[in-house]
Motif scaffolding. Structure first.
Motif, mmCIF file in Angstrom:
data_model
loop_
_atom_site.group_PDB
_atom_site.id
_atom_site.type_symbol
_atom_site.label_atom_id
_atom_site.label_comp_id
_atom_site.label_asym_id
_atom_site.label_seq_id
_atom_site.Cartn_x
_atom_site.Cartn_y
_atom_site.Cartn_z
ATOM 1 N N GLN A 191 -6.685 -1.416 -6.897
ATOM 2 C CA GLN A 191 -7.436 -0.232 -7.319
ATOM 3 C C GLN A 191 -8.202 0.341 -6.127
ATOM 4 O O GLN A 191 -8.295 1.554 -5.960
ATOM 5 N N GLN A 192 -8.715 -0.541 -5.272
ATOM 6 C CA GLN A 192 -9.419 -0.083 -4.069
ATOM 7 C C GLN A 192 -8.462 0.633 -3.120
ATOM 8 O O GLN A 192 -8.811 1.650 -2.535
ATOM 9 N N ARG B 166 -5.751 2.214 -3.964
ATOM 10 C CA ARG B 166 -5.450 3.514 -4.568
ATOM 11 C C ARG B 166 -6.607 4.483 -4.386
ATOM 12 O O ARG B 166 -6.397 5.655 -4.071
ATOM 13 N N SER B 167 -7.828 4.005 -4.546
ATOM 14 C CA SER B 167 -9.000 4.873 -4.352
ATOM 15 C C SER B 167 -9.043 5.420 -2.925
ATOM 16 O O SER B 167 -9.335 6.604 -2.726
ATOM 17 N N ARG B 168 -8.737 4.564 -1.958
ATOM 18 C CA ARG B 168 -8.715 5.016 -0.556
ATOM 19 C C ARG B 168 -7.640 6.086 -0.355
ATOM 20 O O ARG B 168 -7.857 7.062 0.333
ATOM 21 N N GLN C 8 -8.854 9.351 -1.872
ATOM 22 C CA GLN C 8 -9.921 9.963 -1.083
ATOM 23 C C GLN C 8 -9.397 10.624 0.183
ATOM 24 O O GLN C 8 -9.966 11.583 0.674
ATOM 25 N N GLU D 21 0.822 -1.214 0.000
ATOM 26 C CA GLU D 21 0.000 0.000 0.000
ATOM 27 C C GLU D 21 0.852 1.258 0.000
ATOM 28 O O GLU D 21 0.598 2.186 -0.762
ATOM 29 N N ALA E 106 -8.108 -5.379 -9.022
ATOM 30 C CA ALA E 106 -9.192 -4.685 -8.318
ATOM 31 C C ALA E 106 -8.835 -4.373 -6.865
ATOM 32 O O ALA E 106 -9.148 -3.284 -6.369
ATOM 33 N N SER E 107 -8.182 -5.297 -6.188
ATOM 34 C CA SER E 107 -7.841 -5.061 -4.778
ATOM 35 C C SER E 107 -6.910 -3.861 -4.632
ATOM 36 O O SER E 107 -7.057 -3.059 -3.708
#
Length: 109
Positions: free
Chosen positions: A99-100, A102-104, A107, A74, A96-97
Motif C-alpha cells: 500500500q505504501q 502504491r501511495s508513492r 503521489q 513495484e 501495508a508495505s
C-alpha cells in the motif's frame, strides 16, 4: 534474501495454477508478470480469497527479495493490480508495505 533464480519456482509451488505456465527458468520480471496477470484474473472473477493469498505472497516476496525482485513487484505487480484497488474490498487485501508503494506511485503522478 530470496535468490532471484528461485522466484519462479517459489511462485509455481505456492500457486498451482501457474505451475505449468511458468517455467522454473523464467526471468524474475516474467514470473512477476505472470503472477500479476493471474492475480488480476482472480480479482475479475471475484475470487478475493485467492487474490488475498497472491497479495500476501507478493508482500512476502517484496520484504524478502532482492532489489531486482522489489523493483519488479513495484513496477509490474503493483502497477498491474492498481486499477482494481479503488474498490474497498480489494484495497483492504493489499499488505501495508505494498500500500505504501502504491501511495508513492500515486503521489508521483
Amino acid at each position: 534474501m530470496l535468490p532471484d533464480a528461485k522466484v519462479p519456482l517459489l511462485i509455481a509451488l505456492q500457486i498451482p495454477a501457474l505451475k505449468y505456465s511458468l517455467p522454473s527458468t523464467a526471468a524474475v520480471t516474467t514470473a512477476i508478470g505472470a503472477f500479476s496477470a493471474y492475480t488480476r484474473q482472480l480479482i475479475r472473477l471475484g475470487q478475493l480469497q485467492e487474490a488475498k493469498k497472491c497479495f500476501s505472497m507478493a508482500g512476502v516476496l517484496y520484504r524478502n527479495g532482492s532489489q531486482l525482485l522489489k523493483t519488479a513487484i513495484e513496477g509490474v505487480f503493483v502497477y498491474a493490480v492498481s486499477p482494481f484497488l479503488d474498490a474497498q474490498p480489494v484495497k483492504d487485501l493489499l499488505p501495508a508495505s505494498l500500500q505504501q508503494v502504491r501511495s508513492r506511485h500515486l503521489q508521483s503522478i
